[in-house]
Design a protein around this motif. Structure first.
Motif, PDB file in Angstrom:
ATOM      1  N   GLN A   1     -46.666  38.596  -1.776  1.00 36.91           N
ATOM      2  CA  GLN A   1     -47.481  38.881  -2.892  1.00 36.91           C
ATOM      3  C   GLN A   1     -46.268  39.346  -4.068  1.00 36.91           C
ATOM      4  O   GLN A   1     -46.468  39.130  -5.225  1.00 36.91           O
ATOM      5  N   GLU A   2     -45.311  39.721  -3.412  1.00 39.65           N
ATOM      6  CA  GLU A   2     -43.932  40.055  -4.646  1.00 39.65           C
ATOM      7  C   GLU A   2     -43.431  38.883  -4.998  1.00 39.65           C
ATOM      8  O   GLU A   2     -42.938  38.866  -6.130  1.00 39.65           O
ATOM      9  N   TYR A   3     -42.831  38.047  -4.042  1.00 39.43           N
ATOM     10  CA  TYR A   3     -42.062  36.740  -4.573  1.00 39.43           C
ATOM     11  C   TYR A   3     -42.908  35.700  -4.798  1.00 39.43           C
ATOM     12  O   TYR A   3     -42.094  34.562  -5.481  1.00 39.43           O
TER      13      TYR A   3
END
Length: 332
Positions: free
Chosen positions: A275-277
């Protein structure tokens, strides 16, 4: 040289038997005596022998954790949550990476038994290991049917791929492929294929299954994905894990296939790392923290009440769809 129990006894000015009684919390001892022993242990950096504790009928406070590989973000995050939750209950873990090697896993099982662990959490991908029926320890499994006597915790794999297939259909795709393991061997993750097949049937579409093994290297997967995208008319792909979905996005980019205009893609796992990268990926999010909590709670309950019969053998936790740029073009 590693300090011994007799060294602690000498420093504390008590007998070795007294030190053993303090460590094992056995019989009455004054608080002053306990404090002297604990102070000597700290000064000498003495660590009690877990095996010796088990010989006295005490818990070793060690848990064996067996997973295929913590290089996979999903397993890495799950193991981290498991370790934190066990640590908060005064347990430590022995982590074993079993990969796809049955003999390696058997060796790890023997090692865990030899170290007298109090229980085992297993998320292995190796099947047909009879030792799981003979371990004689409390065991809880994640997403794998290891034995009829071992409870299983999993997320709702069937609903997950059903949600993914519907998402791709609603985005306009009609040639929707399933990218994953087509072999049905009785594990909860088999339901991912079934969820896809059932949804495709309800939508009156033709099923397309493209086989990709979990254990394949990224290079081999990429070659297989490129073949799929160049030789077949796929406008939607349901992937059984996020790393494979990212490879699909990379292949599409290299082949100048526009996502999501020409190709819609949904992954499965939804880790914090993804979800972050890779926030562009639509994915099915597994409740990792809840999975870890349930695995730990069931195992500790089995450790503390081993004589009680199991009330439930399968636990299924809900999943959710995280929509992003790989299925619908979203305005920033």
């Amino acid at each position: 040289m590693r300090p011994k129990l007799t060294d602690v006894a000498t420093k504390a000015g008590v007998s070795a038997t007294t030190v053993s009684r303090v460590i094992n919390n056995y019989g009455y001892l004054s608080q002053q005596t306990k404090d002297k022993v604990f102070q000597a242990m700290r000064e000498l950096n003495y660590q009690p022998n877990s095996l010796a504790r088990s010989l006295h009928g005490k818990k070793t406070l060690l848990i064996g954790v067996i997973f295929p590989s913590i290089s996979n973000p999903f397993f890495a995050e799950l193991v981290e949550r498991i370790e934190n939750k066990l640590f908060n209950q005064n347990y430590k873990i022995i982590l074993c990476n079993s990969a796809d090697n049955k003999e390696k896993e058997r060796d790890y099982l023997r090692m865990l038994i030899a170290n007298q662990v109090d229980g085992i959490i297993a998320g292995t991908h190796n099947l047909g290991i009879d030792e799981y029926n003979k371990v004689g320890l409390p065991i809880v499994s994640f997403d794998r049917r290891l034995s009829d006597k071992i409870p299983i915790v999993s997320s709702d794999n069937l609903r997950g791929t059903a949600l993914a297939t519907k998402e791709i259909y609603q985005a306009g795709a009609r040639h929707i492929y399933f990218l994953g393991n087509p072999h049905q061997i009785g594990n909860p993750t088999d339901l991912r294929l079934q969820g896809y097949q059932q949804t495709i049937a309800k939508l009156k579409l033709t099923p397309h299954i493209h086989a990709v093994a979990f254990s394949e290297s990224p290079t081999l997967k990429s070659l297989s994905i490129k073949k799929l995208l160049t030789q077949h008319h796929a406008d939607g792909i349901v992937c059984t894990d996020d790393l494979t979905a990212i490879l699909v996005l990379q292949a599409a980019r290299n082949l100048k296939i526009a996502v999501p205009q020409e190709l819609k893609v949904v992954g499965f796992d939804g880790t914090a790392f993804i979800q972050e990268y890779h926030p562009e990926l639509s994915t099915i999010v597994q409740p990792i923290d809840d999975i870890a909590s349930l695995l730990v709670n069931i195992l500790i309950e089995r450790i503390d009440h081993a004589e009680q019969p199991l009330e439930q053998m399968q636990y299924i936790l809900p999943v959710k769809l995280l929509r992003s740029q790989s299925t619908f073009y979203l305005d920033e």
